[in-house]
Design an enzyme around this catalytic site. Structure first.
Site, PDB file in Angstrom:
ATOM      1  N   ILE A  21      -8.877  -9.748  14.634  1.00  0.00           N
ATOM      2  CA  ILE A  21      -9.960 -10.511  15.264  1.00  0.00           C
ATOM      3  C   ILE A  21     -11.195  -9.625  15.437  1.00  0.00           C
ATOM      4  O   ILE A  21     -12.332 -10.064  15.237  1.00  0.00           O
ATOM      5  CB  ILE A  21      -9.482 -11.079  16.629  1.00  0.00           C
ATOM      6  CG1 ILE A  21      -8.430 -12.168  16.396  1.00  0.00           C
ATOM      7  CG2 ILE A  21     -10.656 -11.612  17.448  1.00  0.00           C
ATOM      8  CD1 ILE A  21      -7.696 -12.618  17.653  1.00  0.00           C
ATOM      9  N   TYR A 151       2.657  -9.426  28.758  1.00  0.00           N
ATOM     10  CA  TYR A 151       1.470  -9.879  28.009  1.00  0.00           C
ATOM     11  C   TYR A 151       0.740 -11.002  28.769  1.00  0.00           C
ATOM     12  O   TYR A 151      -0.488 -10.958  28.921  1.00  0.00           O
ATOM     13  CB  TYR A 151       1.897 -10.339  26.613  1.00  0.00           C
ATOM     14  CG  TYR A 151       0.734 -10.627  25.693  1.00  0.00           C
ATOM     15  CD1 TYR A 151      -0.116  -9.603  25.272  1.00  0.00           C
ATOM     16  CD2 TYR A 151       0.470 -11.920  25.247  1.00  0.00           C
ATOM     17  CE1 TYR A 151      -1.186  -9.861  24.427  1.00  0.00           C
ATOM     18  CE2 TYR A 151      -0.590 -12.188  24.396  1.00  0.00           C
ATOM     19  CZ  TYR A 151      -1.420 -11.159  23.994  1.00  0.00           C
ATOM     20  OH  TYR A 151      -2.487 -11.409  23.164  1.00  0.00           O
ATOM     21  N   LYS A 155      -3.183 -10.894  30.191  1.00  0.00           N
ATOM     22  CA  LYS A 155      -4.225 -11.815  29.724  1.00  0.00           C
ATOM     23  C   LYS A 155      -4.739 -12.699  30.873  1.00  0.00           C
ATOM     24  O   LYS A 155      -5.902 -13.085  30.901  1.00  0.00           O
ATOM     25  CB  LYS A 155      -3.721 -12.638  28.539  1.00  0.00           C
ATOM     26  CG  LYS A 155      -3.527 -11.785  27.282  1.00  0.00           C
ATOM     27  CD  LYS A 155      -4.834 -11.091  26.873  1.00  0.00           C
ATOM     28  CE  LYS A 155      -4.717 -10.267  25.614  1.00  0.00           C
ATOM     29  NZ  LYS A 155      -5.979  -9.668  25.178  1.00  0.00           N
ATOM     30  N   VAL A 183      -2.936 -16.172  15.986  1.00  0.00           N
ATOM     31  CA  VAL A 183      -3.913 -15.979  14.915  1.00  0.00           C
ATOM     32  C   VAL A 183      -3.315 -15.017  13.896  1.00  0.00           C
ATOM     33  O   VAL A 183      -2.655 -14.038  14.274  1.00  0.00           O
ATOM     34  CB  VAL A 183      -5.228 -15.388  15.495  1.00  0.00           C
ATOM     35  CG1 VAL A 183      -6.249 -15.151  14.404  1.00  0.00           C
ATOM     36  CG2 VAL A 183      -5.797 -16.309  16.571  1.00  0.00           C
ATOM     37  N   THR A 185      -3.079 -12.139  12.087  1.00  0.00           N
ATOM     38  CA  THR A 185      -3.643 -10.782  12.066  1.00  0.00           C
ATOM     39  C   THR A 185      -2.499  -9.776  11.935  1.00  0.00           C
ATOM     40  O   THR A 185      -1.329 -10.138  12.110  1.00  0.00           O
ATOM     41  CB  THR A 185      -4.395 -10.445  13.378  1.00  0.00           C
ATOM     42  OG1 THR A 185      -3.421 -10.305  14.417  1.00  0.00           O
ATOM     43  CG2 THR A 185      -5.405 -11.490  13.772  1.00  0.00           C
ATOM     44  N   ARG A 210       4.419 -24.471  17.048  1.00  0.00           N
ATOM     45  CA  ARG A 210       4.064 -24.617  18.471  1.00  0.00           C
ATOM     46  C   ARG A 210       2.575 -24.913  18.643  1.00  0.00           C
ATOM     47  O   ARG A 210       2.115 -25.187  19.752  1.00  0.00           O
ATOM     48  CB  ARG A 210       4.511 -23.413  19.295  1.00  0.00           C
ATOM     49  CG  ARG A 210       3.710 -22.157  19.091  1.00  0.00           C
ATOM     50  CD  ARG A 210       4.247 -21.019  19.950  1.00  0.00           C
ATOM     51  NE  ARG A 210       3.544 -19.787  19.633  1.00  0.00           N
ATOM     52  CZ  ARG A 210       3.800 -18.606  20.166  1.00  0.00           C
ATOM     53  NH1 ARG A 210       4.759 -18.485  21.056  1.00  0.00           N
ATOM     54  NH2 ARG A 210       3.109 -17.544  19.827  1.00  0.00           N
TER      55      ARG A 210
HETATM   56  P1  NAD Z   1      -4.814  -6.104  15.698  1.00  0.00           P
HETATM   57  O1  NAD Z   1      -3.573  -5.348  16.008  1.00  0.00           O
HETATM   58  O2  NAD Z   1      -5.004  -6.685  14.331  1.00  0.00           O
HETATM   59  O3  NAD Z   1      -6.089  -5.208  16.039  1.00  0.00           O
HETATM   60  C1  NAD Z   1      -6.187  -4.519  17.247  1.00  0.00           C
HETATM   61  C2  NAD Z   1      -7.145  -3.361  17.076  1.00  0.00           C
HETATM   62  O4  NAD Z   1      -7.229  -2.688  18.339  1.00  0.00           O
HETATM   63  C3  NAD Z   1      -6.687  -2.329  16.041  1.00  0.00           C
HETATM   64  O5  NAD Z   1      -7.776  -1.968  15.205  1.00  0.00           O
HETATM   65  C4  NAD Z   1      -6.248  -1.148  16.904  1.00  0.00           C
HETATM   66  O6  NAD Z   1      -6.431   0.119  16.250  1.00  0.00           O
HETATM   67  C5  NAD Z   1      -7.142  -1.301  18.120  1.00  0.00           C
HETATM   68  N1  NAD Z   1      -6.604  -0.637  19.291  1.00  0.00           N
HETATM   69  C6  NAD Z   1      -5.335  -0.653  19.754  1.00  0.00           C
HETATM   70  N2  NAD Z   1      -5.228   0.127  20.839  1.00  0.00           N
HETATM   71  C7  NAD Z   1      -6.449   0.648  21.068  1.00  0.00           C
HETATM   72  C8  NAD Z   1      -6.966   1.559  22.025  1.00  0.00           C
HETATM   73  N3  NAD Z   1      -6.188   2.089  22.977  1.00  0.00           N
HETATM   74  N4  NAD Z   1      -8.275   1.869  21.968  1.00  0.00           N
HETATM   75  C9  NAD Z   1      -9.081   1.352  21.007  1.00  0.00           C
HETATM   76  N5  NAD Z   1      -8.631   0.508  20.059  1.00  0.00           N
HETATM   77  C10 NAD Z   1      -7.337   0.159  20.093  1.00  0.00           C
HETATM   78  O7  NAD Z   1      -4.865  -7.246  16.834  1.00  0.00           O
HETATM   79  P2  NAD Z   1      -5.554  -8.706  16.874  1.00  0.00           P
HETATM   80  O8  NAD Z   1      -4.516  -9.725  16.594  1.00  0.00           O
HETATM   81  O9  NAD Z   1      -6.809  -8.724  16.119  1.00  0.00           O
HETATM   82  O10 NAD Z   1      -5.828  -8.790  18.438  1.00  0.00           O
HETATM   83  C11 NAD Z   1      -7.070  -8.493  19.009  1.00  0.00           C
HETATM   84  C12 NAD Z   1      -7.106  -9.078  20.397  1.00  0.00           C
HETATM   85  O11 NAD Z   1      -6.851 -10.477  20.336  1.00  0.00           O
HETATM   86  C13 NAD Z   1      -6.072  -8.502  21.362  1.00  0.00           C
HETATM   87  O12 NAD Z   1      -6.657  -8.357  22.645  1.00  0.00           O
HETATM   88  C14 NAD Z   1      -4.993  -9.564  21.399  1.00  0.00           C
HETATM   89  O13 NAD Z   1      -4.273  -9.556  22.594  1.00  0.00           O
HETATM   90  C15 NAD Z   1      -5.845 -10.811  21.254  1.00  0.00           C
HETATM   91  N6  NAD Z   1      -5.129 -11.968  20.768  1.00  0.00           N
HETATM   92  C16 NAD Z   1      -4.504 -11.943  19.552  1.00  0.00           C
HETATM   93  C17 NAD Z   1      -3.821 -13.087  19.133  1.00  0.00           C
HETATM   94  C18 NAD Z   1      -3.102 -13.128  17.815  1.00  0.00           C
HETATM   95  O14 NAD Z   1      -2.300 -14.042  17.617  1.00  0.00           O
HETATM   96  N7  NAD Z   1      -3.383 -12.250  16.887  1.00  0.00           N
HETATM   97  C19 NAD Z   1      -3.768 -14.221  19.953  1.00  0.00           C
HETATM   98  C20 NAD Z   1      -4.410 -14.197  21.176  1.00  0.00           C
HETATM   99  C21 NAD Z   1      -5.092 -13.070  21.585  1.00  0.00           C
END
Ligand code: NAD
Length: 251
Positions: A21, A151, A155, A183, A185, A210
């Site tokens: 994201i 988690y 959130k 999402v 990812t 879901r």
């Molecule tokens: P992702 O794992 O693809 O990317 C996360 C990024 O954060 C990575 O580049 C990682 O290196 C970086 N990161 C991790 N720890 C870190 C730290 N301590 N300091 C700096 N950077 C750090 O994850 P994503 O799916 O893109 O998720 C991004 C956000 O969206 C998160 O907050 C996640 O909780 C939220 N989210 C994701 C989903 C999903 O289904 N993918 C759904 C709801 C919310």
């Protein structure tokens, strides 16, 4: 006529901006005309993305470390848009969640938003465009999800911080949150690899099912909302939470 949702001349910083994201958001904000600081613990990936985007720069940042945040902040000349996106997941109910895992989730998903926002606040308050903060929450902050005790906790806190900041700075800033469903990812792929290596397709199907639309979200669908919320068109929006979940939480 002026093109809508433009961010020309604005500086944005996206934590966790190198993957998923965050990566889609970095791309979209650059497309909108912003200069983007891709702040990530994975500097190699951040650098590769920045050089492919052009109007962007990678900056090393561990959102759990005040010192790392400080070092990154010192590089920023201005900041108009902050996207608190970095986050990690954890699987477990209350009975199986270890205290260390709970603390780790709080550190990466919650304390980080406090530390990063606090350090960058003066820059955001100085923004002539009126600073915008977009926090990436989750549907997990709005509804209970089985096996996501830590988690969901984190959130929920992200959404509470969003509302509190919006109330504290109603005229100076705009602060909003996006609550994605599942999402597509590396975050979700990592979960499937770690917990369901032998039944990935079955679980992937359950994740799709879901969400009433019957599919996973795409990172670009979240990034578009970040762009909108950061734009002048959203100037009356603050303290709001936006679900992007294919109808999950409407059910
Ligand atoms: P992702 O794992 O693809 O990317 C996360 C990024 O954060 C990575 O580049 C990682 O290196 C970086 N990161 C991790 N720890 C870190 C730290 N301590 N300091 C700096 N950077 C750090 O994850 P994503 O799916 O893109 O998720 C991004 C956000 O969206 C998160 O907050 C996640 O909780 C939220 N989210 C994701 C989903 C999903 O289904 N993918 C759904 C709801 C919310």
């Amino acid at each position: 006529m002026r093109e809508p949702f433009r961010l020309d001349g604005l500086h944005a910083l996206v934590t966790g901006g190198a993957s998923g994201i965050g990566e889609a958001t970095s791309r979209e904000l650059v497309r909108a005309g912003a200069f983007v600081w891709i702040a990530d613990i994975n500097l190699t990936a951040a650098k590769a993305l920045a050089s492919s985007l052009g109007n962007a720069q990678a900056v090393s940042m561990d959102v759990t470390s005040a010192q790392s945040i400080e070092e990154a902040a010192l590089q920023l000349p201005q900041l108009d848009i902050l996207v608190n996106n970095a986050g990690i997941g954890h699987v477990g109910g209350i009975a199986t969640t270890q205290a260390e895992d709970f603390d780790r989730l709080l550190n990466v998903n919650v304390r980080s938003v406090f530390l990063v926002t606090q350090r960058l606040l003066p820059l955001l308050l100085a923004s002539p465009a009126k600073g915008s903060i977009v926090n990436i929450g989750s549907v997990a902050g709005m509804i209970g999800i089985r096996q996501r005790f830590a988690y969901c906790t984190t959130k929920g806190a992200v959404l509470a911080m969003t509302r509190q900041l919006a109330v504290e700075y109603p005229k100076e800033l705009r602060v909003n949150a996006i609550c994605p469903g599942t999402v597509e990812t590396p975050f979700v792929e990592g979960y499937l690899d770690k917990y369901h290596a032998h039944e990935k397709e079955k679980i992937r199907e359950e994740l799709r099912a879901r969400q009433p639309m019957g599919r996973l979200g795409q990172p670009e669908e979240v990034a578009s909302m970040v762009r909108y919320l950061s734009s002048r068109e959203a100037s009356f929006i603050s303290g709001s939470l936006f679900t992007i979940d294919g109808g999950w939480t409407a059910a």
